[in-house]
Design a protein around this motif. Structure first.
Motif, PDB file in Angstrom:
ATOM      1  N   ALA A 170      53.627  34.439  51.937  1.00  0.00           N
ATOM      2  CA  ALA A 170      53.953  34.518  50.513  1.00  0.00           C
ATOM      3  C   ALA A 170      55.435  34.817  50.329  1.00  0.00           C
ATOM      4  CB  ALA A 170      53.106  35.591  49.841  1.00  0.00           C
ATOM      5  N   GLU A 171      55.961  35.688  51.176  1.00  0.00           N
ATOM      6  CA  GLU A 171      57.376  36.019  51.098  1.00  0.00           C
ATOM      7  C   GLU A 171      58.224  34.796  51.436  1.00  0.00           C
ATOM      8  OE1 GLU A 171      59.865  39.149  53.538  1.00  0.00           O
ATOM      9  OE2 GLU A 171      58.240  40.103  52.417  1.00  0.00           O
ATOM     10  N   ASP A 172      57.810  34.047  52.458  1.00  0.00           N
ATOM     11  CA  ASP A 172      58.537  32.829  52.814  1.00  0.00           C
ATOM     12  C   ASP A 172      58.471  31.813  51.691  1.00  0.00           C
ATOM     13  OD1 ASP A 172      59.190  33.908  55.230  1.00  0.00           O
ATOM     14  OD2 ASP A 172      57.616  32.850  56.359  1.00  0.00           O
ATOM     15  N   GLN A 173      57.303  31.693  51.069  1.00  0.00           N
ATOM     16  CA  GLN A 173      57.172  30.755  49.955  1.00  0.00           C
ATOM     17  C   GLN A 173      58.069  31.182  48.807  1.00  0.00           C
ATOM     18  OE1 GLN A 173      53.014  30.536  49.005  1.00  0.00           O
ATOM     19  NE2 GLN A 173      52.575  29.070  50.615  1.00  0.00           N
ATOM     20  N   ASP A 174      58.154  32.466  48.559  1.00  0.00           N
ATOM     21  CA  ASP A 174      59.025  32.944  47.499  1.00  0.00           C
ATOM     22  C   ASP A 174      60.470  32.595  47.814  1.00  0.00           C
ATOM     23  OD1 ASP A 174      56.875  33.952  46.155  1.00  0.00           O
ATOM     24  OD2 ASP A 174      57.121  36.003  46.908  1.00  0.00           O
ATOM     25  N   GLU A 175      60.890  32.817  49.045  1.00  0.00           N
ATOM     26  CA  GLU A 175      62.254  32.493  49.451  1.00  0.00           C
ATOM     27  C   GLU A 175      62.482  30.987  49.347  1.00  0.00           C
ATOM     28  OE1 GLU A 175      64.581  34.525  51.517  1.00  0.00           O
ATOM     29  OE2 GLU A 175      63.587  36.368  50.921  1.00  0.00           O
ATOM     30  N   PHE A 176      61.497  30.215  49.802  1.00  0.00           N
ATOM     31  CA  PHE A 176      61.602  28.759  49.743  1.00  0.00           C
ATOM     32  C   PHE A 176      61.676  28.284  48.292  1.00  0.00           C
ATOM     33  CE2 PHE A 176      59.552  24.559  49.568  1.00  0.00           C
ATOM     34  CZ  PHE A 176      60.455  23.848  50.344  1.00  0.00           C
ATOM     35  N   THR A 177      60.847  28.859  47.441  1.00  0.00           N
ATOM     36  CA  THR A 177      60.841  28.474  46.028  1.00  0.00           C
ATOM     37  C   THR A 177      62.174  28.805  45.380  1.00  0.00           C
ATOM     38  OG1 THR A 177      58.478  28.936  45.978  1.00  0.00           O
ATOM     39  CG2 THR A 177      59.572  28.723  43.868  1.00  0.00           C
ATOM     40  N   LYS A 178      62.726  29.964  45.685  1.00  0.00           N
ATOM     41  CA  LYS A 178      64.028  30.342  45.131  1.00  0.00           C
ATOM     42  C   LYS A 178      65.102  29.354  45.579  1.00  0.00           C
ATOM     43  CE  LYS A 178      63.088  35.292  45.013  1.00  0.00           C
ATOM     44  NZ  LYS A 178      63.400  36.592  45.633  1.00  0.00           N
ATOM     45  N   LEU A 179      65.085  29.036  46.858  1.00  0.00           N
ATOM     46  CA  LEU A 179      66.067  28.101  47.398  1.00  0.00           C
ATOM     47  C   LEU A 179      65.910  26.726  46.748  1.00  0.00           C
ATOM     48  CD1 LEU A 179      68.294  27.597  49.489  1.00  0.00           C
ATOM     49  CD2 LEU A 179      66.504  26.971  51.111  1.00  0.00           C
ATOM     50  N   LYS A 180      64.663  26.297  46.607  1.00  0.00           N
ATOM     51  CA  LYS A 180      64.385  25.001  45.990  1.00  0.00           C
ATOM     52  C   LYS A 180      64.898  24.963  44.545  1.00  0.00           C
ATOM     53  CE  LYS A 180      60.460  22.368  44.411  1.00  0.00           C
ATOM     54  NZ  LYS A 180      59.060  22.490  44.140  1.00  0.00           N
ATOM     55  N   ASN A 181      64.649  26.021  43.805  1.00  0.00           N
ATOM     56  CA  ASN A 181      65.100  26.079  42.407  1.00  0.00           C
ATOM     57  C   ASN A 181      66.616  26.067  42.300  1.00  0.00           C
ATOM     58  OD1 ASN A 181      62.481  26.119  41.506  1.00  0.00           O
ATOM     59  ND2 ASN A 181      62.398  28.351  41.340  1.00  0.00           N
ATOM     60  N   THR A 182      67.294  26.802  43.174  1.00  0.00           N
ATOM     61  CA  THR A 182      68.761  26.803  43.114  1.00  0.00           C
ATOM     62  C   THR A 182      69.320  25.431  43.465  1.00  0.00           C
ATOM     63  OG1 THR A 182      68.835  27.664  45.386  1.00  0.00           O
ATOM     64  CG2 THR A 182      69.010  29.271  43.605  1.00  0.00           C
ATOM     65  N   ILE A 183      68.730  24.782  44.437  1.00  0.00           N
ATOM     66  CA  ILE A 183      69.205  23.438  44.809  1.00  0.00           C
ATOM     67  C   ILE A 183      68.969  22.462  43.660  1.00  0.00           C
ATOM     68  CG2 ILE A 183      68.759  21.477  46.339  1.00  0.00           C
ATOM     69  CD1 ILE A 183      68.291  23.526  48.579  1.00  0.00           C
ATOM     70  N   GLU A 184      67.806  22.550  43.034  1.00  0.00           N
ATOM     71  CA  GLU A 184      67.517  21.654  41.912  1.00  0.00           C
ATOM     72  C   GLU A 184      68.492  21.869  40.760  1.00  0.00           C
ATOM     73  OE1 GLU A 184      63.423  22.287  40.895  1.00  0.00           O
ATOM     74  OE2 GLU A 184      62.689  20.944  42.453  1.00  0.00           O
ATOM     75  N   THR A 185      68.804  23.115  40.455  1.00  0.00           N
ATOM     76  CA  THR A 185      69.760  23.373  39.364  1.00  0.00           C
ATOM     77  C   THR A 185      71.142  22.849  39.721  1.00  0.00           C
ATOM     78  OG1 THR A 185      70.137  25.599  40.249  1.00  0.00           O
ATOM     79  CG2 THR A 185      68.549  25.389  38.452  1.00  0.00           C
ATOM     80  N   GLN A 186      71.557  23.007  40.972  1.00  0.00           N
ATOM     81  CA  GLN A 186      72.862  22.491  41.380  1.00  0.00           C
ATOM     82  C   GLN A 186      72.899  20.972  41.287  1.00  0.00           C
ATOM     83  OE1 GLN A 186      73.491  24.131  45.269  1.00  0.00           O
ATOM     84  NE2 GLN A 186      74.077  26.156  44.477  1.00  0.00           N
ATOM     85  N   ILE A 187      71.822  20.319  41.704  1.00  0.00           N
ATOM     86  CA  ILE A 187      71.762  18.855  41.640  1.00  0.00           C
ATOM     87  C   ILE A 187      71.825  18.392  40.187  1.00  0.00           C
ATOM     88  CG2 ILE A 187      70.220  16.866  41.993  1.00  0.00           C
ATOM     89  CD1 ILE A 187      69.407  18.147  44.645  1.00  0.00           C
ATOM     90  N   ASN A 188      71.104  19.064  39.317  1.00  0.00           N
ATOM     91  CA  ASN A 188      71.127  18.693  37.896  1.00  0.00           C
ATOM     92  C   ASN A 188      72.520  18.869  37.300  1.00  0.00           C
ATOM     93  OD1 ASN A 188      68.438  17.939  37.801  1.00  0.00           O
ATOM     94  ND2 ASN A 188      67.737  19.983  37.196  1.00  0.00           N
ATOM     95  N   GLU A 189      73.232  19.927  37.678  1.00  0.00           N
ATOM     96  CA  GLU A 189      74.596  20.144  37.176  1.00  0.00           C
ATOM     97  C   GLU A 189      75.524  19.038  37.652  1.00  0.00           C
ATOM     98  OE1 GLU A 189      75.768  24.033  38.421  1.00  0.00           O
ATOM     99  OE2 GLU A 189      74.355  25.044  37.082  1.00  0.00           O
TER     100      GLU A 189
END
Length: 151
Positions: free
Chosen positions: A112-131
């Motif tokens: 669960a902790e890894d998924q949380d870290e992965f989800t956070k990383l995924k969200n930051t990458i998606e926001t950067q790509i959108n910008e």
């Protein structure tokens, strides 16, 4: 008191020296060891018997008390409270007394902790790509004179 402490401190050293003396005699050591082992067994047996007697005594006392309690309940028509055992015991205040986690629970938490870290990383990458995408669209929009070229 001081003599007792001195004897305790020096006793083992004196016994060691006695064994090294020529007249010390090694034959007595084997007999002493057997006697000590026998004494230790007897001591442990006595402790066990005393503990059994104590437990039996307390069991009898508790039976007598319960009989008295039941008599009072009968006399005053009081219903006995049924103890409800909670399925999940509350966490104790002392963290050293808490329930130990099983390896499965630890693995699930780590996942669960890894998924949380992965989800956070995924969200930051998606926001950067959108910008970056928005910046590129703005630049192409300006270069084309208001006409969108990316279609």
């Amino acid at each position: 008191m001081a003599a007792f402490i001195a004897k305790q401190m020096m006793g083992s050293q004196l016994n060691a020296v006695k064994g090294q003396l020529p007249g010390g005699g090694d034959g007595g050591d084997e007999g002493d060891k057997e006697k000590e082992e026998e004494a230790e067994r007897e001591r442990l047996e006595a402790i066990r018997e005393a503990e059994e007697r104590r437990k039996e005594k307390h069991r009898k006392l508790e039976e007598e008390r319960e009989g008295m309690r039941q008599g009072i309940r009968d006399k005053y028509n009081i219903k006995k409270k049924e103890e409800i055992v909670p399925e999940e015991p509350a966490m104790p205040d002392n963290p050293l007394m808490r329930k130990k986690k099983t390896p499965e629970e630890l693995a699930a938490e780590a996942e669960a902790e890894d998924q949380d870290e992965f989800t956070k990383l995924k969200n930051t990458i998606e926001t950067q790509i959108n910008e970056v995408k928005q910046q590129i669209e703005e630049k192409f929009h300006i270069l084309s004179g208001g006409k969108c070229i990316l279609q």
